[in-house]
Design a protein around this motif. Structure first.
Motif, PDB file in Angstrom:
ATOM      1  N   ILE A  94       3.629 -51.263   9.261  1.00 12.38           N
ATOM      2  CA  ILE A  94       4.540 -52.027   9.840  1.00 12.38           C
ATOM      3  C   ILE A  94       4.761 -53.259   9.160  1.00 12.38           C
ATOM      4  CG2 ILE A  94       5.164 -53.128  11.978  1.00 12.38           C
ATOM      5  CD1 ILE A  94       3.314 -51.254  13.423  1.00 12.38           C
ATOM      6  N   TYR A  95       5.838 -53.611   8.834  1.00  9.74           N
ATOM      7  CA  TYR A  95       6.250 -54.774   7.930  1.00  9.74           C
ATOM      8  C   TYR A  95       7.249 -55.680   9.108  1.00  9.74           C
ATOM      9  CZ  TYR A  95       8.106 -57.527   3.776  1.00  9.74           C
ATOM     10  OH  TYR A  95       8.497 -58.560   3.151  1.00  9.74           O
ATOM     11  N   ALA A  96       6.490 -56.608   9.423  1.00 12.91           N
ATOM     12  CA  ALA A  96       7.080 -57.605  10.659  1.00 12.91           C
ATOM     13  C   ALA A  96       7.534 -58.803  10.068  1.00 12.91           C
ATOM     14  CB  ALA A  96       6.112 -57.674  11.966  1.00 12.91           C
ATOM     15  N   TYR A  97       8.639 -59.463  10.877  1.00 18.88           N
ATOM     16  CA  TYR A  97       9.227 -60.717  10.236  1.00 18.88           C
ATOM     17  C   TYR A  97       9.007 -61.609  11.463  1.00 18.88           C
ATOM     18  CZ  TYR A  97      11.027 -58.662   5.920  1.00 18.88           C
ATOM     19  OH  TYR A  97      11.326 -58.227   4.657  1.00 18.88           O
ATOM     20  N   TYR A 106       2.101 -56.252  16.589  1.00 15.95           N
ATOM     21  CA  TYR A 106       0.581 -56.497  16.990  1.00 15.95           C
ATOM     22  C   TYR A 106       0.425 -55.636  18.363  1.00 15.95           C
ATOM     23  CZ  TYR A 106      -4.129 -57.946  17.777  1.00 15.95           C
ATOM     24  OH  TYR A 106      -5.636 -57.845  18.002  1.00 15.95           O
ATOM     25  N   VAL A 107       1.271 -55.987  19.208  1.00 13.00           N
ATOM     26  CA  VAL A 107       1.219 -55.242  20.713  1.00 13.00           C
ATOM     27  C   VAL A 107       1.520 -53.551  20.318  1.00 13.00           C
ATOM     28  CG1 VAL A 107       1.883 -55.170  22.850  1.00 13.00           C
ATOM     29  CG2 VAL A 107       1.503 -57.178  21.866  1.00 13.00           C
ATOM     30  N   CYS A 108       2.502 -53.423  19.612  1.00 11.21           N
ATOM     31  CA  CYS A 108       2.723 -51.892  19.436  1.00 11.21           C
ATOM     32  C   CYS A 108       1.562 -51.203  18.937  1.00 11.21           C
ATOM     33  CB  CYS A 108       4.039 -51.856  18.613  1.00 11.21           C
ATOM     34  SG  CYS A 108       5.437 -52.215  19.469  1.00 11.21           S
ATOM     35  N   ARG A 109       0.983 -51.632  18.038  1.00 15.69           N
ATOM     36  CA  ARG A 109      -0.323 -51.080  17.280  1.00 15.69           C
ATOM     37  C   ARG A 109      -1.150 -50.429  18.304  1.00 15.69           C
ATOM     38  NH1 ARG A 109      -3.527 -53.782  12.439  1.00 15.69           N
ATOM     39  NH2 ARG A 109      -4.064 -55.205  14.224  1.00 15.69           N
ATOM     40  N   ALA A 115      -4.182 -45.794  13.411  1.00 13.05           N
ATOM     41  CA  ALA A 115      -4.352 -47.253  12.997  1.00 13.05           C
ATOM     42  C   ALA A 115      -3.333 -47.354  11.768  1.00 13.05           C
ATOM     43  CB  ALA A 115      -5.683 -47.459  12.227  1.00 13.05           C
ATOM     44  N   VAL A 116      -2.703 -48.485  12.085  1.00 14.33           N
ATOM     45  CA  VAL A 116      -1.385 -48.842  11.267  1.00 14.33           C
ATOM     46  C   VAL A 116      -1.750 -50.147  10.723  1.00 14.33           C
ATOM     47  CG1 VAL A 116       0.966 -48.760  10.922  1.00 14.33           C
ATOM     48  CG2 VAL A 116       0.050 -47.049  12.130  1.00 14.33           C
ATOM     49  N   PRO A 117      -1.698 -50.441   9.299  1.00 11.80           N
ATOM     50  CA  PRO A 117      -1.790 -51.774   8.853  1.00 11.80           C
ATOM     51  C   PRO A 117      -0.322 -52.620   9.182  1.00 11.80           C
ATOM     52  CG  PRO A 117      -1.519 -50.427   6.984  1.00 11.80           C
ATOM     53  CD  PRO A 117      -1.550 -49.518   8.117  1.00 11.80           C
ATOM     54  N   ILE A 118      -0.539 -53.844   9.361  1.00 15.51           N
ATOM     55  CA  ILE A 118       0.661 -54.756   9.406  1.00 15.51           C
ATOM     56  C   ILE A 118       0.632 -55.886   8.320  1.00 15.51           C
ATOM     57  CG2 ILE A 118       1.805 -56.243  10.993  1.00 15.51           C
ATOM     58  CD1 ILE A 118       0.353 -55.135  13.308  1.00 15.51           C
TER      59      ILE A 118
END
Length: 391
Positions: A94-97, A106-109, A115-118
């Protein structure tokens, strides 16, 4: 074999953020993209076929959203998180702006099956936390608490990165990815000589971006009125009703109405044509907040002017001089002082051969170093490594 998917989150209309759009185009060459944003204002950009765009929520304008109650904003945010978590269930990263997007990520994870890196890319900074009576206040505090949970933090300017590190528990070394334009988007004109000659014969001051007192809107017009030349002034970008009225009165006061044009807000793809015709570009910010000072590599308009080969005047701040002092196509001026702007313009327009050399130097600088392909390359390599081994 199908490409792996990346989720990209921004709690706004992604079309309005050129660095985000640029990143999407570069990442889509290697990954499928799930792009999630808000259903806000007109959609102006066409994305590559392997980018699935989800604009969540009821369509509204930015002004209508600002008028929503705190309760309505909270429920909208909760619904956004619920829908986003469903759309992100199969992504590898996930690439978040910005603050709202990162908090959603962060909440979605917590609801994803693996497990998914952000990666957290922070464009904007706030010198003060918003009140806890607002959604922004809670989201600001959540970001500060969770900022170190991202596998990588990205900023467009080193001074912004240092500012955030001093105010949070972020210990990891951030990555700086300046807000440069995409080289593939800014094609050079076929005949530089004719274009530059046209600029010289029809002098045009040009500003693109949000228009306000903090962007020296009145000082630019004043400077044009003080010069012993026939000068056209063209502004394009977001302009509030109050600022529009203030600017109109100032233009009339200086008897510059026949020389001034406001082009409205234009889609990003339509901005290149008027920029190419500009004689001088302006990237002036006043020292009204730290984010205006910490903007030397975050102010994308400066490098969009460079992409179009337009000599540029920027604020005479130490941060800007440190970053741009060696660029022959850049001049510095006090954004609060029209006479300082006049001196910078006089220098740029003192000689045609000198002006022509500045135009060509600006384009060369863009092609060699101030383009997003170059700036984004280290981050692209990191993302490839994370998607292959997300530990």
């Amino acid at each position: 074999m199908s490409k792996k998917s990346i989720g990209m989150l921004i709690y706004a209309n992604p079309d309005y953020y050129p660095p985000t759009v640029n990143a999407i185009h570069l990442l889509s060459k290697h990954f499928d993209i799930i792009l999630i944003g808000r259903n806000q204002d007109p959609c102006t950009h066409e994305y590559p076929p392997n980018v699935k765009v989800y604009r969540l929520g009821k369509y509204t304008t930015l002004r209508e959203r600002a008028q929503l109650s705190a309760r309505a904003k909270l429920w909208e945010y909760i619904n956004f998180i619920i829908k986003a978590s469903q759309l992100l269930k199969d992504v590898s990263l996930i690439y978040a702006y910005d603050t709202f997007g990162y908090t959603v990520a962060y909440v979605c994870r917590a609801f994803l099956p693996q497990a998914v890196p952000i990666i957290y890319h922070s464009h904007e900074i706030s010198e003060q936390l918003a009140s806890l009576s607002s959604l922004s206040g809670w989201v600001d505090r959540a970001e500060r608490k969770w900022i170190d949970k991202a596998v990588l933090n990205v900023f467009p300017d080193k001074d912004r990165a240092e500012f955030v590190q001093k105010r949070t528990n972020l210990q990891k070394k951030p990555l700086i990815v300046p807000n440069f334009p995409l080289k593939s988007f800014f094609e050079p004109p076929k005949d530089w000589s004719s274009l530059i000659k046209k600029r010289w014969e029809d002098i045009t001051f040009f500003y693109r971006g949000s228009i306000s007192d903090t962007s020296a809107m009145q000082e630019i017009v004043t400077a044009a009125s003080l010069l012993n030349k026939s000068i056209n002034i063209k502004f394009v970008g977001f302009l509030t009703t109050s600022n529009a009225e203030k600017l109109r009165k100032w233009v009339e006061h200086l008897k510059m109405s026949t020389h001034f044009s406001y082009l409205g807000t234009l889609p990003y793809k339509d901005l290149q044509a008027p920029t190419l015709l500009a004689t001088v570009g302006f990237g002036l910010y006043k020292n009204t907040s730290f984010d205006r000072v910490a903007c030397a590599s975050a102010c994308n308009k400066i490098y969009e002017y460079a992409a179009c080969g337009v000599p540029t005047i920027v604020s005479d701040f130490p941060t800007y001089r440190e970053y741009l002092a060696n660029e022959t196509w850049v001049r510095f001026a006090d954004p609060d002082n029209p006479q300082s702007i006049v001196c910078a313009v006089d220098d740029i327009l003192s000689d045609f051969e000198k002006y022509q050399a500045m135009c060509l130097a600006a384009r060369k600088a863009f092609e060699e170093k101030y383009n997003y392909e170059s700036a984004f390359s280290p981050l692209l390599s990191t993302i490839k490594e994370l998607v292959q081994d997300p530990r």
